[in-house]
Enzyme design. Structure first.
Site, PDB file in Angstrom:
ATOM      1  N   GLU A  87     -10.607  -1.785 121.197  1.00 44.44           N
ATOM      2  CA  GLU A  87     -11.080  -0.773 122.135  1.00 44.44           C
ATOM      3  C   GLU A  87     -10.805   0.651 121.650  1.00 44.44           C
ATOM      4  O   GLU A  87     -11.297   1.605 122.229  1.00 44.44           O
ATOM      5  CB  GLU A  87     -10.457  -0.998 123.520  1.00 44.44           C
ATOM      6  CG  GLU A  87      -8.964  -0.765 123.600  1.00 44.44           C
ATOM      7  CD  GLU A  87      -8.431  -1.078 124.998  1.00 44.44           C
ATOM      8  OE1 GLU A  87      -9.082  -1.851 125.714  1.00 44.44           O
ATOM      9  OE2 GLU A  87      -7.381  -0.536 125.355  1.00 44.44           O
ATOM     10  N   HIS A  89     -11.345   1.756 118.308  1.00 36.33           N
ATOM     11  CA  HIS A  89     -12.320   2.171 117.288  1.00 36.33           C
ATOM     12  C   HIS A  89     -13.638   1.423 117.395  1.00 36.33           C
ATOM     13  O   HIS A  89     -14.544   1.682 116.622  1.00 36.33           O
ATOM     14  CB  HIS A  89     -11.734   1.939 115.891  1.00 36.33           C
ATOM     15  CG  HIS A  89     -10.411   2.613 115.663  1.00 36.33           C
ATOM     16  ND1 HIS A  89      -9.212   1.994 115.904  1.00 36.33           N
ATOM     17  CD2 HIS A  89     -10.114   3.868 115.244  1.00 36.33           C
ATOM     18  CE1 HIS A  89      -8.217   2.828 115.642  1.00 36.33           C
ATOM     19  NE2 HIS A  89      -8.739   3.972 115.235  1.00 36.33           N
TER      20      HIS A  89
HETATM   21 ZN   LIG Z   1      -8.698  -0.092 116.333  1.00 35.49          ZN
END
Ligand SMILES: [Zn+2]
Length: 195
Positions: A87, A89
């Site tokens: 959540e 990247h």
């Molecule tokens: Zn990450």
């Protein structure tokens, strides 16, 4: 497929425009031929990666079997390959899970444990929460005497960017019931998992 076909397929124009903007931000030309259909493909891929928002993974545990022929030992599903997305990247998390429980008076079809995992994995995740959600769901809905979930996964946000360390995996675990309280049971389940 053109952008107008993507709209016909129910992909909102602002979603397509957002992907085009990201391509531009990355430094490429979203109008060039090779990229023309990319926003639609990315949007459809996102629907697939995140289909877990459309379901309650617990529903896979609603059909249970009480006739187990006196079986009262550990049930283990080992090496379940899965993919999720972090959540922070939105980068892939790729790994495998081992899911075990010690039945109370009911069991489920074994594929259901993998379906529970995939339901929670098909959302934006952190590995720690994914591990806890799978274990809690089984604990709550099967009411077993113990649950053990161990997840080993590689995070693309770490292997392909940032500190750039391919090959590193992270292990998380959640033990409940007898696997938390009784050291012998915990050792037994970990050894069945090959850990
Ligand atoms: Zn990450």
């Amino acid at each position: 497929m053109t952008a107008s076909n993507d709209r016909d397929n129910g992909i909102p124009e602002d979603v397509l425009a957002s992907v085009r903007r990201l391509i531009e931000w990355a430094g490429d030309d979203p109008a060039r031929e090779g990229l023309a259909d990319t926003p639609g493909r990315v949007a459809r891929a996102y629907r697939e990666y995140f289909r877990g928002y459309d379901e309650d993974p617990a529903r896979h545990l609603s059909r249970t079997f009480e006739e187990v022929g006196g079986y009262d030992e550990i049930v283990l599903l080992r090496d379940i390959a899965f993919q999720s997305h972090c959540e922070h990247h939105m980068a892939p998390i790729i790994g495998k899970a081992h899911i075990a429980y010690l039945p109370g008076d009911r069991v489920v079809g074994i594929s259901k444990l993998a379906r529970v995992l995939k339901g929670f994995a098909s959302r934006l995740q952190v590995q720690e929460r994914l591990t806890a959600e799978v274990a809690d769901c089984i604990w709550e809905h099967l009411q077993p005497r113990g649950v053990a979930v161990v997840i080993e996964a590689a995070h693309a946000c770490m292997s392909a960017r940032g500190v750039n360390t391919p090959g590193v995996t992270m292990t998380t675990s959640r033990m409940m019931g007898v696997f938390r309280e009784d050291e012998r049971s915990r050792k037994e389940v970990l050894s069945l998992m090959g850990l």
